[in-house]
Design an enzyme around this catalytic site. Structure first.
Site, PDB file in Angstrom:
ATOM      1  N   THR A  10       0.817  -1.227   0.000  1.00 14.93           N
ATOM      2  CA  THR A  10       0.000   0.000   0.000  1.00 14.93           C
ATOM      3  C   THR A  10       0.848   1.274   0.000  1.00 14.93           C
ATOM      4  N   GLN A  12       4.146   3.917  -1.205  1.00 15.50           N
ATOM      5  CA  GLN A  12       4.531   4.519  -2.488  1.00 15.50           C
ATOM      6  C   GLN A  12       5.183   3.494  -3.419  1.00 15.50           C
ATOM      7  N   ASP A  58       0.772  -8.841   8.682  1.00 12.97           N
ATOM      8  CA  ASP A  58       1.648  -7.870   9.349  1.00 12.97           C
ATOM      9  C   ASP A  58       3.025  -8.523   9.493  1.00 12.97           C
ATOM     10  N   SER A 127      18.525   1.275   2.711  1.00 10.15           N
ATOM     11  CA  SER A 127      18.369   2.728   2.545  1.00 10.15           C
ATOM     12  C   SER A 127      19.688   3.479   2.630  1.00 10.15           C
ATOM     13  N   GLU A 129      19.989   6.093   4.054  1.00 14.26           N
ATOM     14  CA  GLU A 129      20.000   6.622   5.421  1.00 14.26           C
ATOM     15  C   GLU A 129      21.031   5.857   6.284  1.00 14.26           C
ATOM     16  N   TYR A 171      15.742   4.494  12.869  1.00 18.37           N
ATOM     17  CA  TYR A 171      15.323   3.925  11.578  1.00 18.37           C
ATOM     18  C   TYR A 171      16.529   3.340  10.841  1.00 18.37           C
ATOM     19  N   LYS A 175      17.275  -0.506   9.742  1.00 18.63           N
ATOM     20  CA  LYS A 175      17.519  -0.864   8.329  1.00 18.63           C
ATOM     21  C   LYS A 175      18.867  -1.561   8.172  1.00 18.63           C
ATOM     22  N   HIS A 201      13.671   8.570  -2.978  1.00 20.31           N
ATOM     23  CA  HIS A 201      12.890   8.633  -4.213  1.00 20.31           C
ATOM     24  C   HIS A 201      11.457   9.008  -3.873  1.00 20.31           C
ATOM     25  N   ALA A 335      19.344  13.973  15.534  1.00 18.80           N
ATOM     26  CA  ALA A 335      20.582  13.801  14.753  1.00 18.80           C
ATOM     27  C   ALA A 335      20.184  13.868  13.286  1.00 18.80           C
TER      28      ALA A 335
HETATM   29  P1  NAP Z   1       5.979   3.915   2.609  1.00 20.70           P
HETATM   30  O1  NAP Z   1       5.200   4.651   1.594  1.00 20.70           O
HETATM   31  O2  NAP Z   1       6.057   4.453   4.009  1.00 20.70           O
HETATM   32  O3  NAP Z   1       5.377   2.418   2.663  1.00 20.70           O
HETATM   33  C1  NAP Z   1       5.644   1.559   3.739  1.00 20.70           C
HETATM   34  C2  NAP Z   1       4.703   0.377   3.630  1.00 20.70           C
HETATM   35  O4  NAP Z   1       4.941  -0.495   4.752  1.00 20.70           O
HETATM   36  C3  NAP Z   1       3.204   0.734   3.692  1.00 20.70           C
HETATM   37  O5  NAP Z   1       2.514  -0.088   2.795  1.00 20.70           O
HETATM   38  C4  NAP Z   1       2.841   0.375   5.118  1.00 20.70           C
HETATM   39  O6  NAP Z   1       1.465   0.065   5.290  1.00 20.70           O
HETATM   40  C5  NAP Z   1       3.676  -0.878   5.288  1.00 20.70           C
HETATM   41  N1  NAP Z   1       3.823  -1.304   6.674  1.00 20.70           N
HETATM   42  C6  NAP Z   1       4.190  -0.556   7.747  1.00 20.70           C
HETATM   43  N2  NAP Z   1       4.201  -1.314   8.858  1.00 20.70           N
HETATM   44  C7  NAP Z   1       3.840  -2.575   8.479  1.00 20.70           C
HETATM   45  C8  NAP Z   1       3.660  -3.788   9.166  1.00 20.70           C
HETATM   46  N3  NAP Z   1       3.867  -3.894  10.483  1.00 20.70           N
HETATM   47  N4  NAP Z   1       3.287  -4.888   8.465  1.00 20.70           N
HETATM   48  C9  NAP Z   1       3.066  -4.817   7.126  1.00 20.70           C
HETATM   49  N5  NAP Z   1       3.214  -3.672   6.412  1.00 20.70           N
HETATM   50  C10 NAP Z   1       3.593  -2.573   7.091  1.00 20.70           C
HETATM   51  O7  NAP Z   1       7.483   3.677   2.130  1.00 20.70           O
HETATM   52  P2  NAP Z   1       8.075   3.763   0.636  1.00 20.70           P
HETATM   53  O8  NAP Z   1       8.557   5.133   0.391  1.00 20.70           O
HETATM   54  O9  NAP Z   1       7.146   3.115  -0.301  1.00 20.70           O
HETATM   55  O10 NAP Z   1       9.403   2.879   0.811  1.00 20.70           O
HETATM   56  C11 NAP Z   1       9.366   1.471   0.620  1.00 20.70           C
HETATM   57  C12 NAP Z   1      10.497   0.843   1.408  1.00 20.70           C
HETATM   58  O11 NAP Z   1      11.736   1.352   0.959  1.00 20.70           O
HETATM   59  C13 NAP Z   1      10.475   1.100   2.901  1.00 20.70           C
HETATM   60  O12 NAP Z   1      10.986  -0.033   3.545  1.00 20.70           O
HETATM   61  C14 NAP Z   1      11.432   2.264   3.097  1.00 20.70           C
HETATM   62  O13 NAP Z   1      11.961   2.264   4.404  1.00 20.70           O
HETATM   63  C15 NAP Z   1      12.463   1.934   2.040  1.00 20.70           C
HETATM   64  N6  NAP Z   1      13.171   3.072   1.453  1.00 20.70           N
HETATM   65  C16 NAP Z   1      12.485   4.123   0.968  1.00 20.70           C
HETATM   66  C17 NAP Z   1      13.156   5.164   0.348  1.00 20.70           C
HETATM   67  C18 NAP Z   1      12.417   6.352  -0.217  1.00 20.70           C
HETATM   68  O14 NAP Z   1      13.048   7.388  -0.444  1.00 20.70           O
HETATM   69  N7  NAP Z   1      11.140   6.244  -0.494  1.00 20.70           N
HETATM   70  C19 NAP Z   1      14.558   5.123   0.245  1.00 20.70           C
HETATM   71  C20 NAP Z   1      15.218   4.003   0.746  1.00 20.70           C
HETATM   72  C21 NAP Z   1      14.523   2.986   1.325  1.00 20.70           C
HETATM   73  P3  NAP Z   1       0.359   1.231   5.586  1.00 20.70           P
HETATM   74  O15 NAP Z   1      -0.092   1.696   4.234  1.00 20.70           O
HETATM   75  O16 NAP Z   1      -0.689   0.476   6.321  1.00 20.70           O
HETATM   76  O17 NAP Z   1       1.024   2.291   6.381  1.00 20.70           O
HETATM   77  O1  G4F Z   2      11.717  13.737   3.432  1.00 23.68           O
HETATM   78  P1  G4F Z   2      12.455  13.276   4.623  1.00 23.68           P
HETATM   79  O2  G4F Z   2      11.658  12.987   5.836  1.00 23.68           O
HETATM   80  O3  G4F Z   2      13.344  12.038   4.152  1.00 23.68           O
HETATM   81  P2  G4F Z   2      14.603  11.305   4.817  1.00 23.68           P
HETATM   82  O4  G4F Z   2      14.729  11.600   6.247  1.00 23.68           O
HETATM   83  O5  G4F Z   2      15.778  11.599   3.958  1.00 23.68           O
HETATM   84  O6  G4F Z   2      14.178   9.761   4.679  1.00 23.68           O
HETATM   85  C1  G4F Z   2      13.633   9.252   3.461  1.00 23.68           C
HETATM   86  O7  G4F Z   2      14.687   8.811   2.632  1.00 23.68           O
HETATM   87  C2  G4F Z   2      15.440   7.695   3.164  1.00 23.68           C
HETATM   88  C3  G4F Z   2      16.529   7.372   2.137  1.00 23.68           C
HETATM   89  O8  G4F Z   2      17.644   8.192   2.359  1.00 23.68           O
HETATM   90  C4  G4F Z   2      14.495   6.537   3.370  1.00 23.68           C
HETATM   91  F1  G4F Z   2      15.195   5.452   3.812  1.00 23.68           F
HETATM   92  C5  G4F Z   2      13.413   6.922   4.360  1.00 23.68           C
HETATM   93  O9  G4F Z   2      12.483   5.830   4.482  1.00 23.68           O
HETATM   94  C6  G4F Z   2      12.668   8.128   3.820  1.00 23.68           C
HETATM   95  O10 G4F Z   2      11.966   7.734   2.652  1.00 23.68           O
HETATM   96  O11 G4F Z   2      13.551  14.379   5.030  1.00 23.68           O
HETATM   97  C7  G4F Z   2      14.504  14.841   4.101  1.00 23.68           C
HETATM   98  C8  G4F Z   2      15.268  16.017   4.705  1.00 23.68           C
HETATM   99  C9  G4F Z   2      15.822  15.711   6.109  1.00 23.68           C
HETATM  100  O12 G4F Z   2      17.117  16.218   6.204  1.00 23.68           O
HETATM  101  C10 G4F Z   2      14.907  16.485   7.049  1.00 23.68           C
HETATM  102  O13 G4F Z   2      15.511  16.904   8.254  1.00 23.68           O
HETATM  103  O14 G4F Z   2      14.363  17.103   4.873  1.00 23.68           O
HETATM  104  C11 G4F Z   2      14.555  17.668   6.152  1.00 23.68           C
HETATM  105  N1  G4F Z   2      13.323  18.371   6.566  1.00 23.68           N
HETATM  106  C12 G4F Z   2      13.235  19.701   6.765  1.00 23.68           C
HETATM  107  N2  G4F Z   2      11.988  20.011   7.160  1.00 23.68           N
HETATM  108  C13 G4F Z   2      12.133  17.809   6.821  1.00 23.68           C
HETATM  109  C14 G4F Z   2      11.286  18.857   7.209  1.00 23.68           C
HETATM  110  N3  G4F Z   2      11.691  16.523   6.739  1.00 23.68           N
HETATM  111  C15 G4F Z   2      10.389  16.272   7.041  1.00 23.68           C
HETATM  112  N4  G4F Z   2       9.927  15.010   6.922  1.00 23.68           N
HETATM  113  N5  G4F Z   2       9.532  17.272   7.435  1.00 23.68           N
HETATM  114  C16 G4F Z   2       9.940  18.571   7.536  1.00 23.68           C
HETATM  115  O15 G4F Z   2       9.168  19.458   7.898  1.00 23.68           O
END
Ligand code: NAP
Ligand code: G4F
Length: 391
Positions: A10, A12, A58, A127, A129, A171, A175, A201, A335
């Site tokens: 569900t 992104q 889950d 990630s 991160e 987090y 990871k 992304h 941090a």
């Molecule tokens: P997202 O939109 O937050 O999606 C996370 C998904 O995990 C949602 O479908 C959520 O369900 C599900 N989930 C959460 N807790 C769960 C549980 N206990 N059991 C089963 N499902 C559960 O994240 P995303 O951006 O698509 O990212 C996908 C994955 O890539 C994540 O693992 C994220 O940490 C990792 N990642 C993301 C990025 C990025 O920039 N997007 C970068 C690096 C790694 P609900 O819809 O119910 O909340």
């Molecule tokens: O959009 P963010 O929350 O993404 P962040 O922390 O980089 O994490 C995302 O990318 C990771 C991959 O590197 C994934 F693993 C993770 O699951 C997630 O998808 O924040 C991006 C930047 C940070 O430096 C944060 O401090 O934006 C800065 N920021 C500034 N103001 C904010 C805000 N972030 C959020 N969420 N909300 C703010 O108001």
């Protein structure tokens, strides 16, 4: 016909990966956790597809995960499920550990104990991160204009598969544990497990409390609300310092309507932002290789949150965005990860993967996505929007 199980369907990435695999002729089993509200908005277009099955599960429940793997005989398993918000992980570290770290272990164990262990390919969503504060450095040659000024080279900071991890959040630690577990299971049990170390992304489907979507949604919402009130977006009124909201008292005489400012944290952080649609292609490619491996997936460009703001506001004709934004200490993290720029050479060479959507196109595409939604959001009339707990 191949079967793929997607945990986190569900989210992104889950939704884009579903679209991709259905297009490629897979039978997709999507796992969604139980919720009191409908969470299937992003996969709505696939719900009626005969090749798509949505099931409840889950990843923190080991028996449930094992049951799913055994029942559906998958060829490929993608673990995208996570508590994926870095800021939230400081407030809910135990939950983050259980879901983001422990959930992966439950899937690995379920596959290890399955009679089909050697036939199942596993993808773990690692990630950037995990790099946290760390980066590698190299000397890069400058362009012609810099060379004319006598500057031939500069030092570039980047992260690739060889950069050591120094995680900065609960987090990232969860990871990293999952990342190492996937490697250990690969090496110890000859399992086909791949870690995709994906840099940030985004997309029109991005969760609304990540900074990019928070910005694009705010701008679109404010614009729509102001147009509803027939107020010129580029010409706002005096700021009420107490409520941090604009109170128009212009010729239209709209009196007390409040337009809250966008409350953000650190605008200086730099991220390597790509489009989710490109990145799910890399996930799939990893599982099509003969041998399992780990890959960095990134665009190779870093931009600050400030640059994102600039392009997003410019898209609706606003050049001085500072009057719409309030820097709120609530959104600073205990941090921070200041700088992420990925070198995806290994993915370019081995997977023949390249990103198609670049930064500016990503920002304007996300803006258009929110502008075209054309919903009127009544919450703009209060000043409680932008709850720090959620963003
Ligand atoms: P997202 O939109 O937050 O999606 C996370 C998904 O995990 C949602 O479908 C959520 O369900 C599900 N989930 C959460 N807790 C769960 C549980 N206990 N059991 C089963 N499902 C559960 O994240 P995303 O951006 O698509 O990212 C996908 C994955 O890539 C994540 O693992 C994220 O940490 C990792 N990642 C993301 C990025 C990025 O920039 N997007 C970068 C690096 C790694 P609900 O819809 O119910 O909340
Ligand atoms: O959009 P963010 O929350 O993404 P962040 O922390 O980089 O994490 C995302 O990318 C990771 C991959 O590197 C994934 F693993 C993770 O699951 C997630 O998808 O924040 C991006 C930047 C940070 O430096 C944060 O401090 O934006 C800065 N920021 C500034 N103001 C904010 C805000 N972030 C959020 N969420 N909300 C703010 O108001």
């Amino acid at each position: 016909m191949k079967t793929a199980i997607i945990f986190g369907v569900t989210g992104q990435d889950g939704s884009y990966l579903t679209d991709l695999l259905i297009e490629k002729g897979y039978n997709v089993v999507g796992v969604a956790r139980r919720s009191s509200v409908d969470t299937t908005e992003r996969i709505g277009s696939q719900l009626q597809n005969n090749n798509f099955t949505l099931i409840e599960g889950d990843i923190t429940d080991a028996f449930c995960v094992s049951d799913i793997i055994n029942k559906h005989d998958p060829d490929e398993v993608y673990n995208l499920a996570a508590q994926s918000h870095v800021g939230t992980s400081f407030k809910q570290p135990t939950l983050t550990w259980d879901v983001t770290g422990g959930g992966c272990l439950n899937i690995l164990e379920a596959i290890r104990l399955s009679p089909r262990k050697s036939e199942i390919k596993f993808y773990q969503a690692s990630s950037s991160e995990m790099f946290g504060k760390n980066y590698s450095v190299r000397e890069v040659h400058m362009g012609v204009s810099e060379a004319l000024l006598g500057i031939d080279t500069e030092i570039q900071k980047f992260q690739d598969e060889d950069t050591p991890f120094i995680p900065q959040s609960p987090y990232a630690v969860a990871k990293l544990a999952a990342h190492h577990l996937a490697k250990i299971y690969r090496e110890s049990y000859e399992m086909f497990t791949c870690n995709g170390i994906l840099f940030n992304h985004e997309s029109e489907r991005r969760g609304e409390n990540f900074v990019t979507r928070k910005i694009t949604k705010y701008i679109a919402t404010l614009k729509a609300a102001m147009e509803g009130e027939r107020v010129d977006f580029s010409d706002v009124w005096e700021l009420d310092e107490e409520t941090l909201a604009w109170t128009p008292e212009g010729p239209q005489g709209h009196g007390e309507t409040l337009y809250p400012k966008l409350r953000l944290g650190n605008l200086e952080a730099k991220r390597d932002w790509g489009h989710a649609k490109d990145y799910v292609r890399a996930m799939w490619l990893m599982l099509q290789q003969d041998d399992p491996d780990d890959f960095v997936v990134a665009t190779g460009e870093a931009h600050s949150v400030k640059e994102f703001l600039e392009i997003a506001f410019r898209h609706v004709g606003v050049t001085d965005w500072s009057k719409y934004v309030f820097i709120d200490p609530e959104f600073f993290r205990p941090a921070e990860v200041d700088y992420l720029l990925g070198d995806a050479t290994k993915a370019y060479n081995s997977l023949e993967w390249k990103p198609e959507i670049r930064f500016e196109q990503l920002v304007t595409g996300m803006m258009d996505g929110d502008l075209n939604e054309k919903l009127f959001r009544p919450h703009l009339q209060t000043v409680s929007d932008g709850c720090p707990e959620e963003g």
